[in-house]
Design a protein around this motif. Sequence first.
Motif, PDB file in Angstrom:
ATOM      1  N   LEU A 119       3.922 -14.889  19.812  1.00  0.00           N
ATOM      2  CA  LEU A 119       3.120 -13.842  19.164  1.00  0.00           C
ATOM      3  C   LEU A 119       3.275 -13.896  17.652  1.00  0.00           C
ATOM      4  CD1 LEU A 119       1.432 -11.231  19.127  1.00  0.00           C
ATOM      5  CD2 LEU A 119       3.567  -9.965  19.474  1.00  0.00           C
ATOM      6  N   HIS A 120       4.506 -13.958  17.182  1.00  0.00           N
ATOM      7  CA  HIS A 120       4.760 -13.970  15.735  1.00  0.00           C
ATOM      8  C   HIS A 120       4.170 -15.216  15.085  1.00  0.00           C
ATOM      9  CE1 HIS A 120       6.881 -12.728  12.123  1.00  0.00           C
ATOM     10  NE2 HIS A 120       7.350 -13.954  11.984  1.00  0.00           N
ATOM     11  N   VAL A 169       0.565 -18.246  11.556  1.00  0.00           N
ATOM     12  CA  VAL A 169      -0.090 -19.544  11.403  1.00  0.00           C
ATOM     13  C   VAL A 169      -1.576 -19.448  11.718  1.00  0.00           C
ATOM     14  CG1 VAL A 169      -0.106 -21.944  12.167  1.00  0.00           C
ATOM     15  CG2 VAL A 169       2.059 -20.720  11.943  1.00  0.00           C
ATOM     16  N   GLY A 170      -1.919 -18.711  12.783  1.00  0.00           N
ATOM     17  CA  GLY A 170      -3.326 -18.597  13.168  1.00  0.00           C
ATOM     18  C   GLY A 170      -4.169 -17.938  12.101  1.00  0.00           C
ATOM     19  N   THR A 171      -3.641 -16.883  11.481  1.00  0.00           N
ATOM     20  CA  THR A 171      -4.391 -16.202  10.421  1.00  0.00           C
ATOM     21  C   THR A 171      -4.614 -17.112   9.227  1.00  0.00           C
ATOM     22  OG1 THR A 171      -3.487 -14.055  11.088  1.00  0.00           O
ATOM     23  CG2 THR A 171      -4.403 -14.207   8.871  1.00  0.00           C
ATOM     24  N   PHE A 172      -3.577 -17.853   8.838  1.00  0.00           N
ATOM     25  CA  PHE A 172      -3.718 -18.752   7.686  1.00  0.00           C
ATOM     26  C   PHE A 172      -4.683 -19.890   7.975  1.00  0.00           C
ATOM     27  CE2 PHE A 172      -2.358 -22.456   5.184  1.00  0.00           C
ATOM     28  CZ  PHE A 172      -2.460 -21.925   3.905  1.00  0.00           C
ATOM     29  N   TYR A 179      -0.974 -13.605   6.654  1.00  0.00           N
ATOM     30  CA  TYR A 179      -1.077 -12.414   7.494  1.00  0.00           C
ATOM     31  C   TYR A 179      -0.273 -11.286   6.872  1.00  0.00           C
ATOM     32  CZ  TYR A 179      -0.506  -9.228  11.420  1.00  0.00           C
ATOM     33  OH  TYR A 179      -0.488  -8.108  12.211  1.00  0.00           O
ATOM     34  N   ILE A 180      -0.883 -10.124   6.774  1.00  0.00           N
ATOM     35  CA  ILE A 180      -0.217  -8.936   6.234  1.00  0.00           C
ATOM     36  C   ILE A 180      -0.284  -7.844   7.300  1.00  0.00           C
ATOM     37  CG2 ILE A 180      -0.220  -7.181   4.425  1.00  0.00           C
ATOM     38  CD1 ILE A 180      -1.546  -9.177   2.580  1.00  0.00           C
ATOM     39  N   LEU A 189      -9.651  -6.563  11.972  1.00  0.00           N
ATOM     40  CA  LEU A 189      -8.458  -7.300  12.376  1.00  0.00           C
ATOM     41  C   LEU A 189      -8.632  -8.785  12.093  1.00  0.00           C
ATOM     42  CD1 LEU A 189      -7.777  -5.605  15.856  1.00  0.00           C
ATOM     43  CD2 LEU A 189      -6.773  -5.021  13.643  1.00  0.00           C
ATOM     44  N   SER A 190      -7.515  -9.475  11.846  1.00  0.00           N
ATOM     45  CA  SER A 190      -7.563 -10.916  11.622  1.00  0.00           C
ATOM     46  C   SER A 190      -7.543 -11.679  12.939  1.00  0.00           C
ATOM     47  CB  SER A 190      -6.379 -11.359  10.762  1.00  0.00           C
ATOM     48  OG  SER A 190      -5.150 -11.036  11.395  1.00  0.00           O
TER      49      SER A 190
END
Length: 354
Positions: A255-256, A261-264, A271-272, A302-303
């Motif tokens: 999850l973390h 990584v997925g958001t970037f 990710y914020i 949401l991202s």
Amino acid sequence: MASETSPSDNTALIGELLSSNSDLDSTNHTSEPSLNNSQISEGRDPHSVNLGSETLGPHNLESNSFIHSRVLKDVFHVFNMLYISWTHGLCVAFARTLHDALFVPHPDDKAHIESWLRMQDLSWDDMLWFNPTWLWWRCRHTIPPPEILFPLVHDVFMTWSALKDARTQLPLFNDSAWKTAKNILELIRNGFISDPPGIPLYYIIGLDMNGLPIYRCIWGTNSVEGGVHTHLHTMLPSCGASVHHMVTCLLDFILHHNLLVGTFNTTGKKYIGHDSIWLLNEIQELEITLTTAHPSTSPLELSFVNGNLYQQTTEAMGIMSIPASLRVEAGMLEFVKSTDAAQKQAYLAKMQGT
């Protein structure tokens, strides 16, 4: 005659040599040692030249568009197939030349960058020498098809590998290295190193302040080995943990990692926020409901995709359930909570359904 040696303290892997020498990418072709024909002929080991010619075979390769496999050899591991003496005077220069033969700058990206550099009174060679990291973030590499790559690498092997060291008078390649070179050329011949046609291996993650694209490369397995395995080791308990504890830590890491990584990778931004996606999903659902009464408001952006708004998946992560057909075929009984919950590995049995 060069003796055939196994990996030892005085040999180096080409891949590790490329990684440890930060100046490799900053060196252009004009800065390589100049080798004229007389120097090459005088500095070659005759036995190594003959052995190389017999081992590697013909120089040219006929064009072949047939794709043998879409599972390719990681180029870093191709470099690490070769063991050569790190004390040889041409060791680093050979590694640079082989690197440049395999990785060719994308012509469109190079032309775009050169156009911008001319406006700054700079050249491609200037950036290649002083700031190669800046250059390769903005320029894709391509690995040519076999019919182009094969003669390039063949020439590199035949030109450099028989050259003798000034101190030891031994050639760069021993008998074992020539056999490895033949295996590398065989990989090239079968298309296991070249970029697969029609499959993009770079994608844009953003633009810099000058409007030049910044790329992310998915060639190789570095993103898995360095981005996942290295960090996963520090997130898992070292010993004495139950299966349930281990799976929970693994799911928390997934999850973390996916949030960061997925958001970037999808937005080019960090990710914020916190890691409780369930709370964020619920807040967005409530705000969507409020917009029906107050159309001027907009729900939380949401991202990631709010999974609560879609049909839930049946996929599972961690321990997989054993299909009933396989369980029956293997003679295993089905898990029954009332009778099996007290056993030592109840959690594992429950997840597997056995």
